[in-house]
Design a protein around this motif. Structure first.
Motif, short mmCIF file in Angstrom:
data_model
loop_
_atom_site.label_atom_id
_atom_site.label_comp_id
_atom_site.label_asym_id
_atom_site.label_seq_id
_atom_site.Cartn_x
_atom_site.Cartn_y
_atom_site.Cartn_z
N MET A 66 71.99 77.79 -21.99
CA MET A 66 73.19 77.00 -22.19
C MET A 66 73.17 75.77 -21.28
SD MET A 66 77.17 77.92 -21.64
CE MET A 66 77.13 77.28 -19.99
N TYR A 67 72.76 75.98 -20.03
CA TYR A 67 72.63 74.84 -19.11
C TYR A 67 71.73 73.79 -19.73
CZ TYR A 67 74.26 77.51 -14.98
OH TYR A 67 74.98 78.24 -14.06
N LYS A 93 65.28 75.81 -12.03
CA LYS A 93 64.48 76.68 -11.16
C LYS A 93 65.39 77.48 -10.26
CE LYS A 93 60.96 74.00 -9.60
NZ LYS A 93 59.84 73.65 -8.70
N TYR A 94 66.38 76.82 -9.69
CA TYR A 94 67.28 77.51 -8.77
C TYR A 94 68.04 78.60 -9.50
CZ TYR A 94 71.00 78.28 -5.38
OH TYR A 94 71.88 78.84 -4.50
N SER A 119 69.73 71.11 -6.26
CA SER A 119 69.47 72.28 -7.10
C SER A 119 70.68 72.77 -7.84
CB SER A 119 68.91 73.42 -6.23
OG SER A 119 67.66 73.04 -5.74
N ASP A 166 65.10 71.01 -11.07
CA ASP A 166 65.35 71.86 -9.92
C ASP A 166 66.47 72.86 -10.17
OD1 ASP A 166 64.65 69.43 -7.27
OD2 ASP A 166 63.39 70.80 -8.41
N TYR A 167 67.51 72.42 -10.91
CA TYR A 167 68.64 73.34 -11.02
C TYR A 167 68.30 74.52 -11.92
CZ TYR A 167 69.91 71.33 -15.56
OH TYR A 167 69.89 70.93 -16.85
N LEU A 201 66.15 89.64 -7.61
CA LEU A 201 66.60 88.30 -7.31
C LEU A 201 68.08 88.30 -6.97
CD1 LEU A 201 64.81 86.40 -10.19
CD2 LEU A 201 64.18 86.45 -7.81
N LYS A 203 72.43 82.14 -20.17
CA LYS A 203 73.19 81.13 -19.44
C LYS A 203 72.32 79.93 -19.11
CE LYS A 203 77.32 82.73 -17.34
NZ LYS A 203 78.04 82.79 -18.60
N ASN A 239 73.48 72.41 -10.91
CA ASN A 239 73.65 71.84 -12.24
C ASN A 239 74.70 70.73 -12.21
OD1 ASN A 239 74.09 71.27 -14.91
ND2 ASN A 239 74.16 73.41 -15.56
N ARG A 283 64.78 90.18 -12.45
CA ARG A 283 65.97 89.34 -12.48
C ARG A 283 67.20 90.13 -12.07
NH1 ARG A 283 70.35 88.51 -14.84
NH2 ARG A 283 70.16 90.13 -16.41
N SER A 291 75.83 87.50 -13.84
CA SER A 291 74.51 87.90 -14.34
C SER A 291 74.02 89.19 -13.71
CB SER A 291 73.50 86.79 -14.07
OG SER A 291 73.85 85.63 -14.77
N HIS A 292 74.66 89.59 -12.62
CA HIS A 292 74.18 90.80 -11.94
C HIS A 292 75.13 91.97 -12.09
CE1 HIS A 292 70.68 89.12 -9.87
NE2 HIS A 292 71.37 88.02 -9.82
N LYS A 338 67.07 80.26 -11.95
CA LYS A 338 66.14 81.38 -12.12
C LYS A 338 66.02 82.17 -10.84
CE LYS A 338 63.20 79.57 -15.77
NZ LYS A 338 61.91 78.98 -16.10
N TRP A 339 65.90 81.46 -9.70
CA TRP A 339 65.80 82.15 -8.42
C TRP A 339 67.02 83.02 -8.18
CZ3 TRP A 339 61.12 82.16 -7.34
CH2 TRP A 339 60.32 81.03 -7.15
N LEU A 340 68.18 82.55 -8.64
CA LEU A 340 69.40 83.29 -8.42
C LEU A 340 69.48 84.54 -9.29
CD1 LEU A 340 72.16 80.55 -8.16
CD2 LEU A 340 71.33 82.03 -6.36
N GLY A 341 68.63 84.57 -10.31
CA GLY A 341 68.70 85.72 -11.21
C GLY A 341 69.74 85.53 -12.30
N VAL A 342 70.08 84.28 -12.60
CA VAL A 342 71.05 84.04 -13.66
C VAL A 342 70.45 84.42 -15.00
CG1 VAL A 342 72.34 82.23 -14.86
CG2 VAL A 342 72.16 82.20 -12.38
N ARG A 343 71.28 84.97 -15.88
CA ARG A 343 70.79 85.43 -17.18
C ARG A 343 70.17 84.32 -18.00
NH1 ARG A 343 75.37 88.78 -18.27
NH2 ARG A 343 74.79 90.83 -17.57
#
Lengths: 278, 357, 323
Positions: free
Chosen positions: B266-267, B252-253, C103, B249-250, C89, B263, C105, C85, C120-121, B255-260
């Motif tokens: 790395m997670y 996916k989340y 959700s 889930d994290y 997003l 990164k 980490n 992205r 990231s943005h 990705k939803w946030l638009g994290v690079r």
């Protein structure tokens, strides 16, 4: 049943089972078709493969093919027996501890963790080196099983503990069903597929362990196994002489069998765990 | 006090547990070889005796028995005898007590085969070779194997399709089989590398360039035998772990946030590494075992060869000494990895600090 | 100009054997700025699938079949993943996923995860300024900033984690927020805290437009301006909150209202009536109305004719025979 069909659709599973059962069939039926004699010296030492002896001879002049067939049977036998012992012991302990909880669980976990950390390799050497005579295949399988059970115990215990806390068990408990009935009707079906995979892993690792222990000279005393063939090759400079037929075939066989078993396991994992689907 | 510092408490708890394991290991190390019925002295007698008359042979035997602490001594350090003149054997538990005492003093006994050489001396000669070979191999093999596994999980596609079956193959082959194969291919058929030894037979260990380069040359095949199989095994495990992490889930989340993407990778890597580290702790025993067998194949003058010679010659003190050393190393390595995990995974510390299991 | 438009969207799932399962079949709606749209329906009716497809980002096995989604007039479908992205997003559309409290980490502190999102943005972000910004924002939304920012997820309660996720998702002041069951699996007190936070964010203009998904209709009464009722991948009714809850026209909506436990005065004595049967399996083609099997007012024609959206009593209803 549906699972079985799904499994049969997976190429990995089919390949793995075919190879594995192929080797088992060879071990079982080859002696009937091919004259297996591991004592008689039928040629010069380290004769290369030829028309008469498909895989040449070993350092004593004994037919390699016979040695290989006999050795294959022994190794499969040891692997299977060791796998059974390790799986049954580990599963029983794991189910008991995982399901019962409390101090029994703590105790079993303690012992399991203790033996998990102590390297099995070391224990195998220590036990085998003290039993000079009478190291039969069954005994070796017993020793390997006795050191390998920790792995299955840990794995099964984790599964049992998680199943125990699942809702449908609680429901069954609330309905007043007895412990044994719960174990049989609810837990075993879930566990069965898992335990089966554990068994396959243990068999593969049993075969490898036997090969290791035989290779360093602590193998069965009176008979031939794939590991002892390798040991003899090492001891008699087969590599140096370039007598590849003395060690490459057993090596290939071990690798293929373990490879096939790994395939079976990975494919089963792929079917049982939907997250691994692409 | 301990409750306030979860880290300290964690280290102490784990340390205590490892100490307990160590005690069990020492006990096993002592008692397991004595399960059989053989009289160890017979081996020495077979080596030394023969040709002497019975009286002299008996005296010699008793001298050895005395030396190895197998008979009871009286105040004047003479052998105590029972009514019929036979020496009184030390009971096993007393032998054990003596053994532990000796170990704590750093004395692991005397070799049977190389009498009167001390076990510690034999080990001291062999250890540097083993450490030099195994330490870099295991560390690099682990790191690179995990990186490759992560790549395979992330890229999928052709890389995964080609790489994965290869890694599975590498995983199926026992360490020693691969070693034999490499030796056969690259030392016999194409004699690029030397087949046996830690250095060329005609050289004497010095700090000369000739010697060092010969050493390096002999290092290569054993190194790759262990390294490739190790890396293959790690890659497979890491690949599974990464595939799992990529579906969480994290991720996916994120990705939803638009994290690079970097990164997110790395997670994935950091979280997948944790069970790999745990796995490392569990399999260090196997790795070292496999590496030792590889040494045996290449006649590399390390602990493996010492052990092999001892096994083939029934040299119990050396066998015991080596196994004890290996066990202690494995325990230490496990302890270090446990502490590492404690630092890297906040969930572990929270679990201990909260008093939970 | 509507801030959010969904235009005849079709989405499907790709199975491992290559089959395409149509999960969302032709959903169309639009939202004006400041509107809260509630989407309600049974489990498995496609609510989550629908909104997962409205982000511009498709995570396998979900894939778009056809249709368009526009934010502020700009289409977000068919753009490169990098473009989506960076620009869409978090900036245009933000998601508060289902099970948000899981959700995060587990091995990363809250402030670091939040920082990851911002970094990231935006480029050339100063670390100190960034953390200061986070602190201010978390203060603004009423979180115990010092305790929360430096903590790992495992050290926080589920409710706090949920609110953290809401805070992180809205860090960049998105135009449109999608909240997928933000209050499910939380205890009542925490639910209230979450709702209060959402209202607070709306008040403070951190975002203005929202899609709120839940299977609890009574909750929507307090939150939504309009409600869309979804069944088997389609909208069956779309109208204002009062219309849908007190004057439902589609048979399914009516049944849904009848199946609710209500604490409304005068409603407490009424026994809830369950809807018999189960939703259709979307793997197989369906002819006619998807609700036909369970509809109390079903007629033979229903099983044959595909039902289209009609306007009945000022709202959209997907039933030829509703009035």
């Amino acid at each position: 049943m549906k699972l079985l069909l799904n499994l049969l659709k997976t190429p990995m599973f089919v390949i793995g089972t075919t190879i594995f059962f192929g080797t088992v069939l060879v071990a079982l039926f080859a002696p009937m078709m091919y004259h297996v004699d591991i004592i008689a010296r039928v040629g010069m030492p380290y004769m290369p493969p030829g028309k008469e002896h498909l895989l040449g001879t070993n350092h004593l002049g004994v037919d390699m093919m016979s040695l290989l067939i006999k050795g294959l049977g022994s190794s499969l036998y040891v692997g299977f027996l060791a796998g059974m012992i390790a799986t049954v012991t580990g599963t029983l302990l794991g189910i008991y501890g995982g399901f019962k909880g409390g101090w029994q669980d703590d105790f079993i976990t303690l012992i399991t963790n203790l033996f998990l950390v102590i390297p099995t390799f070391v224990v195998l050497i220590l036990i085998s080196s003290s039993l000079k005579e009478g190291r039969s295949l069954a005994l070796i399988a017993g020793i390997i099983g006795a050191t390998a059970w920790t792995w299955s115990a840990r794995a099964v215990r984790a599964q049992s503990a998680s199943i125990k806390s699942r809702d449908h068990i609680a429901l069954a408990r609330v309905n007043g069903e007895g412990t044994l009935k719960i174990v049989v009707k609810q837990i075993l079906p879930y566990l069965f597929s898992y335990v089966f995979m554990v068994f396959i892993m243990q068999t593969a690792s049993g075969i490898l362990s036997e090969a290791c222990i035989s290779m360093i000279g602590l193998g069965p005393y009176d008979t031939v196994s794939l590991g002892t063939i390798l040991n003899e090759a090492m001891r008699n400079e087969a590599l140096g002489d370039g007598a590849w037929w003395a060690f490459i075939p057993p090596m290939i066989l071990i690798t293929i069998i373990v490879f096939a078993l790994n395939f079976i396991n990975t494919s089963m994992e792929g079917v049982f765990n939907p997250r691994l689907r692409k | 006090m301990l409750k306030r510092y979860p880290t300290v408490r964690y280290i102490v708890t784990r340390g205590g547990w490892y100490f307990l394991t160590f005690l069990v290991a020492v006990t096993l190390n002592f008692f397991l070889p004595r399960m059989g019925k053989s009289n160890p002295i017979d081996i020495i007698m077979a080596k030394v005796g023969g040709g002497l008359d019975t009286k002299a042979a008996q005296a010699k035997e008793e001298a050895y028995l005395k030396e190895f602490g197998l008979v009871e001594l009286d105040a004047q350090k003479n052998i105590r005898r029972s009514a019929d003149g036979k020496p009184v054997r030390t009971p096993v538990w007393k032998q054990f007590r003596n053994y532990v005492g000796m170990c704590l003093r750093g004395d692991l006994g005397t070799s049977f085969l190389n009498y009167p050489k001390k076990v510690v001396d034999i080990i001291k000669q062999a250890i540097p070779w083993t450490i030099a070979l195994q330490l870099p191999t295991i560390i690099f093999g682990w790191i690179i194997g995990n990186v490759l596994g992560a790549l395979a999980a992330y890229r999928r596609g052709i890389f995964d399709g080609v790489f994965f079956p290869l890694a599975l193959l590498a995983n199926a082959m026992p360490f020693f089989a691969f070693g034999m194969l490499l030796m056969y291919l690259f030392a016999i058929i194409w004699p690029i590398f030397p087949a046996v030894g830690g250095y060329a037979g005609n050289l004497v260990p010095t700090l000369s360039w000739t010697f060092l380069s010969s050493m390096a040359y002999h290092y290569i095949l054993p190194f790759f035998s262990i390294f490739l199989i190790l890396a293959g095994g790690q890659a497979i495990g890491m690949r599974s772990m990464c595939i799992y992490e990529l579906g969480t889930d994290y991720v996916k989340y994120a990705k939803w946030l638009g994290v690079r993407e970097n990164k997110i990778l790395m997670y994935m890597f950091r979280n997948a590494m944790l069970p790999q580290l745990t796995g490392l702790a569990l399999s260090i025993g196997q790795m070292i075992g496999g590496a030792l067998i590889t040494e045996m194949i290449f006649s590399y003058p390390g602990l493996g060869m010492a052990l092999l010679t001892a096994i083939q010659g029934n040299d119990y003190p050396v066998i015991q000494g080596c196994t004890l050393l290996v066990t202690v190393s494995v325990l230490c390595a496990n302890f270090i990895v446990d502490i590492l995990i404690g630092f890297l995974d906040p969930r572990v510390k929270a679990g201990i600090a909260g008093g939970g299991k | 100009m509507p801030i959010f438009e969904v235009d005849n969207l079709h989405l499907h799932y790709l199975t491992r054997f290559g089959a395409k399962i149509p999960a969302v079949a032709g959903v169309t709606f639009s939202m004006e700025k400041g509107e809260v749209l509630g989407i309600a329906g049974e489990s498995g009716c496609g609510k989550s699938t629908l909104v997962n497809g409205c982000m511009g980002l498709f995570i396998p096995p979900l894939w778009p079949t056809s249709g368009n989604v526009r934010v502020d007039g700009e289409s977000i479908m068919g753009r490169s993943p990098k473009d989506v992205r960076k620009n869409i997003l978090g900036r245009k559309v933000a998601m508060i996923p289902q099970g948000a409290f899981n959700s995060l980490n587990p091995t990363r502190k809250i402030k670091d995860q939040a920082a990851d999102m911002i970094v990231s943005h935006e480029s050339n972000v100063d670390k100190k300024a960034l953390y200061e910004r986070l602190r201010q924002r978390f203060d603004l939304i009423g979180m115990e900033t010092e305790k929360v920012l430096g903590a790992y997820p495992i050290q926080l309660t589920a409710g706090t984690r949920q609110r953290c996720v809401i805070g992180i998702s809205t860090l960049l002041d998105p135009k449109m927020v999608i909240a997928d069951e933000p209050t499910s699996a939380l205890d009542v007190t925490t639910q209230k805290a979450v709702i209060r936070m959402i209202f607070d964010l709306l008040d403070k203009q951190i975002f203005s437009t929202m899609i709120f998904i839940t299977h609890e209709l009574p909750l929507l009464r307090h939150v939504a301006n309009r409600i869309a009722v979804m069944y088997a991948g389609e909208f069956v009714e779309l109208g204002t909150t009062d219309q849908v809850i007190f004057d439902p026209r589609h048979p399914y909506t009516k049944a849904l209202m009848g199946a609710m436990l209500s604490a409304e005065p005068g409603q407490r004595q009424r026994k809830p009536v369950a809807i018999e049967g189960a939703p259709p399996n979307l793997a197989y083609p369906i002819s006619g109305c998807r609700f036909a099997e369970r509809c109390p007012q079903v007629r033979p024609e229903c099983r044959v004719n595909k039902q289209e959206i009609r306007i009945v009593a000022d709202r959209q209803v997907r039933c030829d025979y509703a009035e």
